[in-house]
Design a protein around this motif. Structure first.
Motif, short mmCIF file in Angstrom:
data_model
loop_
_atom_site.label_atom_id
_atom_site.label_comp_id
_atom_site.label_asym_id
_atom_site.label_seq_id
_atom_site.Cartn_x
_atom_site.Cartn_y
_atom_site.Cartn_z
N ARG C 125 25.14 38.22 24.93
CA ARG C 125 26.01 37.92 23.36
C ARG C 125 27.05 36.84 23.41
O ARG C 125 27.47 36.03 22.38
CB ARG C 125 25.70 38.74 22.70
CG ARG C 125 23.45 39.48 22.59
CD ARG C 125 24.20 40.60 21.56
NE ARG C 125 22.97 41.00 20.67
CZ ARG C 125 23.03 41.40 20.14
NH1 ARG C 125 24.03 42.29 19.56
NH2 ARG C 125 21.42 41.78 19.76
N LEU C 126 28.19 37.08 23.91
CA LEU C 126 30.09 37.62 24.00
C LEU C 126 30.14 37.30 25.62
O LEU C 126 29.66 37.92 26.55
CB LEU C 126 30.39 38.52 23.08
CG LEU C 126 30.40 38.73 21.81
CD1 LEU C 126 30.34 40.36 21.48
CD2 LEU C 126 29.99 37.46 20.50
N ALA C 127 30.88 36.46 25.30
CA ALA C 127 32.08 36.03 26.08
C ALA C 127 33.02 36.14 25.87
O ALA C 127 33.73 36.08 25.20
CB ALA C 127 31.89 34.80 27.45
N VAL C 128 34.54 37.53 26.43
CA VAL C 128 35.52 37.28 26.56
C VAL C 128 36.19 36.73 27.46
O VAL C 128 36.05 37.39 28.60
CB VAL C 128 36.11 38.82 26.04
CG1 VAL C 128 36.93 38.94 25.58
CG2 VAL C 128 34.63 39.70 24.59
N MET C 129 37.05 36.13 26.57
CA MET C 129 38.27 35.62 28.39
C MET C 129 39.48 35.45 28.04
O MET C 129 39.81 35.59 26.63
CB MET C 129 37.93 34.20 28.41
CG MET C 129 36.56 33.44 28.35
SD MET C 129 36.18 32.09 28.32
CE MET C 129 34.81 32.87 26.95
N ASP C 130 40.70 35.54 29.07
CA ASP C 130 42.02 35.96 28.62
C ASP C 130 42.15 34.24 29.07
O ASP C 130 41.73 33.54 30.49
CB ASP C 130 42.93 36.64 29.84
CG ASP C 130 43.95 37.23 29.81
OD1 ASP C 130 44.83 37.77 28.92
OD2 ASP C 130 44.54 35.66 30.58
N VAL C 131 43.34 33.59 28.19
CA VAL C 131 43.77 32.00 29.02
C VAL C 131 45.29 32.15 28.96
O VAL C 131 45.68 32.59 27.46
CB VAL C 131 43.15 30.98 28.11
CG1 VAL C 131 43.44 29.94 28.64
CG2 VAL C 131 41.50 31.06 27.63
N ARG C 132 45.94 31.91 29.57
CA ARG C 132 47.44 31.34 29.59
C ARG C 132 47.71 30.43 30.08
O ARG C 132 47.45 29.16 30.83
CB ARG C 132 47.96 32.49 31.02
CG ARG C 132 48.40 33.63 30.39
CD ARG C 132 47.52 34.61 31.48
NE ARG C 132 47.35 35.88 31.03
CZ ARG C 132 48.39 37.24 31.51
NH1 ARG C 132 49.23 37.39 32.91
NH2 ARG C 132 47.40 38.34 31.31
N ILE C 133 48.66 29.94 28.98
CA ILE C 133 49.49 27.93 28.99
C ILE C 133 50.51 28.32 29.68
O ILE C 133 51.61 28.54 29.29
CB ILE C 133 49.03 27.53 27.57
CG1 ILE C 133 48.08 27.55 26.85
CG2 ILE C 133 49.69 26.16 27.87
CD1 ILE C 133 46.53 26.93 27.65
N TRP C 134 51.10 27.30 30.68
CA TRP C 134 52.31 27.72 31.47
C TRP C 134 52.91 25.68 31.77
O TRP C 134 51.52 25.11 31.13
CB TRP C 134 52.13 28.27 32.63
CG TRP C 134 51.16 28.69 33.22
CD1 TRP C 134 50.00 28.49 33.61
CD2 TRP C 134 51.48 27.66 34.74
NE1 TRP C 134 49.26 27.84 34.74
CE2 TRP C 134 49.97 27.88 35.38
CE3 TRP C 134 52.01 26.37 35.38
CZ2 TRP C 134 49.37 26.86 36.59
CZ3 TRP C 134 52.14 25.67 36.43
CH2 TRP C 134 50.36 25.62 36.97
N SER C 135 53.66 25.11 31.50
CA SER C 135 54.60 24.56 32.20
C SER C 135 55.01 24.29 33.17
O SER C 135 54.33 23.01 34.41
CB SER C 135 55.50 23.60 31.12
OG SER C 135 56.33 24.71 30.25
#
Lengths: 152, 152, 152, 152
Positions: C125-135
């Motif tokens: 039912r649920l997906a849990v994710m880690d997202v990191r933004i970098w330049s």
């Protein structure tokens, strides 16, 4: 408009509750037989969309500086949210926290603390709640949480 | 107690505001010269501790299913929080978001949406706010956010 | 022990993916016909448990101070999370964000940005994710998010 | 690319630490004289950008269903984050949590649990960290947190 009180969103309307404060406290005492009341708190009132809880933290609840520790506050938040879910769905022990986001707002001085838990949305699978902790002034909360419970 | 309306925490008292709705809208138009109004929204009212904003999302704001997209809602949340901070500290462009936690509560159907931003704590370095987005019923928010701004 | 690199938790193992980068980009272009690529980004690679995306923000993405705005970053986070879910469950447009918690870590200077989305848990039912933004340096992210998607 | 392990962002590089595991444990024992080890955990290793901690929860830590309770997990997260901050800035007791966002990912079965805390950004005023709790497989965390500490 300056000086005018800020309007608050209207409370969530909701059907009649299934457990009152006494039933919730009896359930919590059974569910957590090892917990002392001073480390968990108790329900003061339960109404559609809202539960209020209180806690008189003991010495184990303090952190350096003599303040009430973060984990104590978060445990109390979680208890109030659990009670709010149970008040609406009945004594379903296996409702479980799926997320708890807590913002510490002000130092939490020793002494009794109160939690106001309000329902933002009660769905079939998930309940999302706002919980605020305060010591003497509900307008100056020591912390605010958004809590999600998964309903089995 | 069943059937009684849930009490809400009292609003944050706060000193008089430094920018009203007109001043905030003028500031935002200058600050984001490339943004269309339909992708950003505008301030409706500003009072101590509270800002209300509105948005009439355009077609670019939709996601599959014809609902208003998550990023549109979060951008609107951020704008309302920015306006609430500026209303209290004055036109300080470099106030920046340090955290935004958003809970999606209900499908956000196309049409105008409203944001109610209330101050939880205004400190010297950080402002922490509660922001709720709703379409026709403030008691049934489509989303709730906790937003922290760093004050330079 | 000083000077030693910090160990990172092992990546989530996961079954083979159902959509690769090309399929994901074609899907996203269909799903958001009004969005310009500079306001949305595109998938660079998709593997079990991980999607990498890139974005070259346009002028509309800037905020006062010439930095890439918070809503631009959060929209990009949401896109990368959506792509990661779709990569695993296939082209199910109605997967929807249920929570997005974003911490802004460093100023996001103009120029291309990258998102690394990793799966923490993929349930029914649920997906849990880690997202990191970098330049320019993945070790110095400009922001980190925890994103939950509800799977229909 | 299918089947390939997902790349993880590189760890944060950081100057040498100021407190090792022994110094941290001695400090924590002094700071929380009332806490039993089974309700708090202890530091296993400390390196630049990373602290690992362990806990053998006692019976008080269980919730209905025999699982390790949410507050126990969150208290352990907070301890690991506190230790990670102290490892970098030295024995400054008054560093305080300003936000803790915790996602519960999987049931937390009774038995020892481990926390991996990694630094996302160490600024002058705020430290932001990622903390993951796991029981037997670091690739299948029972929970993931983003924790912010304010540095006095």
């Amino acid at each position: 408009m300056a000086g005018e009180a800020a309007p608050m969103p209207a409370p969530i309307s909701s059907s009649a509750i299934r457990m009152d404060a006494d039933a919730l406290n009896a359930f919590l005492t059974d569910a957590f037989p090892h917990a002392e009341r001073g480390s968990r708190g108790y329900v003061v009132s339960a109404a559609p969309g809202h539960v209020q809880a209180r806690m008189e933290p003991n010495d184990k609840a303090l952190r350096p500086g003599g303040l009430i520790s973060g984990p104590t506050q978060m445990g109390f938040v979680d208890m109030a949210a659990y009670a709010l879910v149970l008040a609406h769905i009945g004594p379903v022990a296996m409702a479980v926290t799926s997320a708890l986001n807590y913002q510490f707002l002000r130092p939490c001085r020793p002494g009794p603390i109160t939690a106001d838990a309000t329902m933002l949305r009660l769905g079939k699978r998930l309940a999302v709640m706002d919980v605020r902790i305060w010591s003497d002034d509900p307008g100056k909360p020591v912390g605010q949480a958004n809590v999600t419970y998964a309903i089995p």
